[in-house]
Design an enzyme around this catalytic site. Structure first.
Site, PDB file in Angstrom:
ATOM      1  N   LEU A   7       0.850  -1.181   0.000  1.00 10.48           N
ATOM      2  CA  LEU A   7       0.000   0.000   0.000  1.00 10.48           C
ATOM      3  C   LEU A   7       0.892   1.238   0.000  1.00 10.48           C
ATOM      4  O   LEU A   7       1.575   1.524   0.980  1.00 10.48           O
ATOM      5  CB  LEU A   7      -0.909  -0.001   1.233  1.00 10.48           C
ATOM      6  CG  LEU A   7      -1.735  -1.276   1.465  1.00 10.48           C
ATOM      7  CD1 LEU A   7      -2.628  -1.121   2.684  1.00 10.48           C
ATOM      8  CD2 LEU A   7      -2.567  -1.614   0.240  1.00 10.48           C
ATOM      9  N   ARG A  14       0.894  14.647   7.099  1.00  6.46           N
ATOM     10  CA  ARG A  14       1.596  15.041   8.328  1.00  6.46           C
ATOM     11  C   ARG A  14       3.110  15.088   8.154  1.00  6.46           C
ATOM     12  O   ARG A  14       3.821  15.580   9.036  1.00  6.46           O
ATOM     13  CB  ARG A  14       1.217  14.087   9.464  1.00  6.46           C
ATOM     14  CG  ARG A  14      -0.160  14.393  10.052  1.00  6.46           C
ATOM     15  CD  ARG A  14      -0.478  13.479  11.211  1.00  6.46           C
ATOM     16  NE  ARG A  14      -0.934  12.169  10.772  1.00  6.46           N
ATOM     17  CZ  ARG A  14      -1.172  11.151  11.591  1.00  6.46           C
ATOM     18  NH1 ARG A  14      -0.981  11.275  12.893  1.00  6.46           N
ATOM     19  NH2 ARG A  14      -1.596   9.993  11.103  1.00  6.46           N
ATOM     20  N   THR A  88      -7.891   1.082   3.489  1.00  6.34           N
ATOM     21  CA  THR A  88      -7.110  -0.099   3.097  1.00  6.34           C
ATOM     22  C   THR A  88      -7.949  -1.103   2.321  1.00  6.34           C
ATOM     23  O   THR A  88      -7.458  -1.749   1.389  1.00  6.34           O
ATOM     24  CB  THR A  88      -6.522  -0.774   4.336  1.00  6.34           C
ATOM     25  OG1 THR A  88      -7.590  -1.053   5.268  1.00  6.34           O
ATOM     26  CG2 THR A  88      -5.493   0.115   5.015  1.00  6.34           C
ATOM     27  N   GLY A 149      -5.486  -0.071  15.849  1.00  2.02           N
ATOM     28  CA  GLY A 149      -6.637  -0.958  15.990  1.00  2.02           C
ATOM     29  C   GLY A 149      -6.315  -2.103  16.926  1.00  2.02           C
ATOM     30  O   GLY A 149      -5.190  -2.624  16.925  1.00  2.02           O
ATOM     31  N   ARG A 338      35.989  13.186  -5.110  1.00  2.00           N
ATOM     32  CA  ARG A 338      34.644  13.099  -5.677  1.00  2.00           C
ATOM     33  C   ARG A 338      34.735  12.768  -7.166  1.00  2.00           C
ATOM     34  O   ARG A 338      35.817  12.731  -7.746  1.00  2.00           O
ATOM     35  CB  ARG A 338      33.890  14.425  -5.483  1.00  2.00           C
ATOM     36  CG  ARG A 338      34.549  15.621  -6.176  1.00  2.00           C
ATOM     37  CD  ARG A 338      33.846  16.925  -5.842  1.00  2.00           C
ATOM     38  NE  ARG A 338      34.480  18.072  -6.476  1.00  2.00           N
ATOM     39  CZ  ARG A 338      34.147  18.558  -7.662  1.00  2.00           C
ATOM     40  NH1 ARG A 338      33.176  17.993  -8.372  1.00  2.00           N
ATOM     41  NH2 ARG A 338      34.763  19.610  -8.176  1.00  2.00           N
ATOM     42  N   SER A 410      55.790  23.603  -6.397  1.00  2.00           N
ATOM     43  CA  SER A 410      54.696  24.299  -5.729  1.00  2.00           C
ATOM     44  C   SER A 410      54.168  25.463  -6.556  1.00  2.00           C
ATOM     45  O   SER A 410      54.908  26.101  -7.309  1.00  2.00           O
ATOM     46  CB  SER A 410      55.165  24.817  -4.367  1.00  2.00           C
ATOM     47  OG  SER A 410      55.504  23.750  -3.516  1.00  2.00           O
ATOM     48  N   ALA A 428      58.908  25.379  -9.609  1.00  2.00           N
ATOM     49  CA  ALA A 428      57.864  26.030  -8.821  1.00  2.00           C
ATOM     50  C   ALA A 428      57.385  27.301  -9.507  1.00  2.00           C
ATOM     51  O   ALA A 428      58.169  28.042 -10.101  1.00  2.00           O
ATOM     52  CB  ALA A 428      58.384  26.344  -7.425  1.00  2.00           C
TER      53      ALA A 428
END
Length: 461
Positions: A7, A14, A88, A149, A338, A410, A428
């Site tokens: 279901l 809510r 239901t 229930g 990533r 660098s 560098a």
């Protein structure tokens, strides 16, 4: 033969969300995915999902999830529309044309009850078959049954009556045995009485529980842990079930030889795989299809998502997503991998380094303050601090290739597309724009000029 019906038609107002309730996530999977997953240990001939609110979104999500998993041996998903949500019983009525002539059992599950264990479903089905019941319902004894229930049985667990909470008298509400909303029906028996359901209640809805009085025998099976049948109606319920799921997952890995330092600050999706002797430090979060091999130490303060981490790897205060790190490598602190980055064995990816779609050879060091995007590096490459691959020209991304043994000084910029050979040394501060063959020194910067005795003129008063 067993058919399952889930279901999944409601909006879930809510939840205060435009997203259908069953598509909210718990531990890396949607709620409805989890319900489907709980059925994977029983032999199923039909899988039906009853959809309604934003049905196309639910269909797309489930089909996409099915394609990513290994459950292709199961029958394909069938989607049944419930255009109005009238309870239901009304939902199951929508199955009548789809299950015409079906002679097996129908297992009915709720798409917002995600913690049900496969073992519980197997037990329910076993009792159903053993006693040849017309219906078997899952029940639980709750400390606080308000809103559920109530189920009334005799000494043989044969169900006499099910009454919805709103329809119970005060005396009936003292019964703590509740209906979990999980049913197994012998479909030919249910099929005969479904068309006769009536909405004689305060909500003017068709309750599936009303079929019990017309079926025999109907038996109740108590779930051992009532937390399995907790449903989700709002964000608080979602947070509660998340805590329960996390406790299950962490208990599993602690028993399997994984060390969790401060488990309360750690979250682990149940799609994650860990080997013995892994150590997870505080404030670390493992998500998606992540695997971590033995003797690796992750955290503190790290996020790893959909990535594979080899043996004896350390990851400190770093984020790794959709990437692979081979054995004996060190990541962080404050590194970001990533876009399908691949790190070889015995590498160092250090402080404030970002790698995107980069393939890094064994024993290569990128120690600090660098960005390498769309790059392929050989073995034993050393990347100096502040090195950048300029991979984007404003429209397209371009590749950088760096041969084994090459050293980048660098604060250098490698303007892609570009290829540097093996054993190249880049001075560098260079901006390299052209291909470099093997065994070369590259100096790509303006010559330093020194002017003795020069100073800035004083401004006139």
């Amino acid at each position: 033969m067993i058919a399952i019906a889930i279901l999944a038609a409601g909006r879930g107002t809510r939840m205060k969300s435009d997203l259908p309730k069953v598509l909210h996530e718990l531990g890396g999977r949607t709620l409805v995915e989890r319900v489907l997953q709980s059925c994977q240990e029983i032999e199923i001939s039909r899988r039906l999902v009853i959809v309604g609110y934003r049905s196309e979104l639910v269909k797309e999500s489930l089909i996409e999830a099915q394609e990513k998993t290994k459950d292709r041996e199961f029958p394909p998903l069938e989607f049944v529309e419930q255009t109005e949500q009238l309870g239901t019983g009304h939902a199951i009525q929508q199955l009548l044309p789809h299950l015409e002539g079906f002679q097996g059992d129908l297992l009915v599950l709720n798409g917002d009850v995600p913690l049900l264990r496969a073992e519980t479903i197997k037990q329910l089905m076993a009792v159903h078959k053993q006693h040849q019941n017309s219906a078997t319902i899952l029940t639980a004894n709750l400390p606080d049954p308000q809103g559920y229930g109530r189920v009334f049985t005799d000494s043989q667990n044969l169900v006499q009556q099910i009454i919805e909470d709103r329809d119970c008298t005060q005396a009936q509400k003292q019964n703590h045995r509740i209906n979990a909303g999980i049913y197994c029906f012998h479909w030919p028996d249910l099929e005969k009485i479904l068309p006769d359901l009536k909405a004689d209640n305060d909500q003017k809805e068709y309750y599936l529980t009303d079929t019990v009085s017309s079926l025999s025998p109907v038996m109740a099976v108590d779930v051992e842990d009532y937390q399995e049948i907790l449903g989700i109606n709002d964000r608080k319920h979602l947070a509660t079930t998340s805590d329960i799921l996390q406790t299950r997952i962490k208990d599993k890995w602690l028993r399997a030889g994984v060390t969790l330092i401060d488990p309360h600050s750690i979250t682990i999706d149940d799609t994650v795989e860990l080997q013995a002797d892994v150590v997870i430090e505080p404030q670390t979060h493992l998500r998606g299809k992540t695997s971590i091999a033995s003797r690796s130490r992750i955290g503190p303060g790290s996020l790893i998502e959909n990535s594979q981490i080899g043996e004896n790897v350390t990851v400190l205060y770093s984020v790794i997503s959709d990437s692979i790190v081979a054995e004996n490598s060190r990541i962080g602190p404050y590194a970001h991998l990533r876009g399908h980055a691949q790190i070889g064995a015995n590498c160092r990816v250090g402080n404030f380094v970002e790698l995107k779609n980069a393939q890094i050879g064994d024993r290569t060091n990128i120690a600090h303050l660098s960005y390498l995007g769309d790059a392929t590096l050989g073995e034993k490459v050393n990347i100096g601090a502040g090195t950048i691959t300029a991979n984007y020209d404003g429209k397209n991304k371009h590749k950088t290739q760096i041969g084994s043994g090459t050293k980048i000084g660098s604060n250098s910029v490698l303007v892609a597309p570009i290829t540097l050979g093996e054993n190249v040394t880049v001075a560098a501060g260079s901006v390299v724009t052209e291909e470099v063959p093997n065994d070369c020194l590259v100096i790509a910067r303006s010559r330093q000029v020194v002017k003795p005795g020069w100073k800035l003129k004083e401004p006139e008063k």
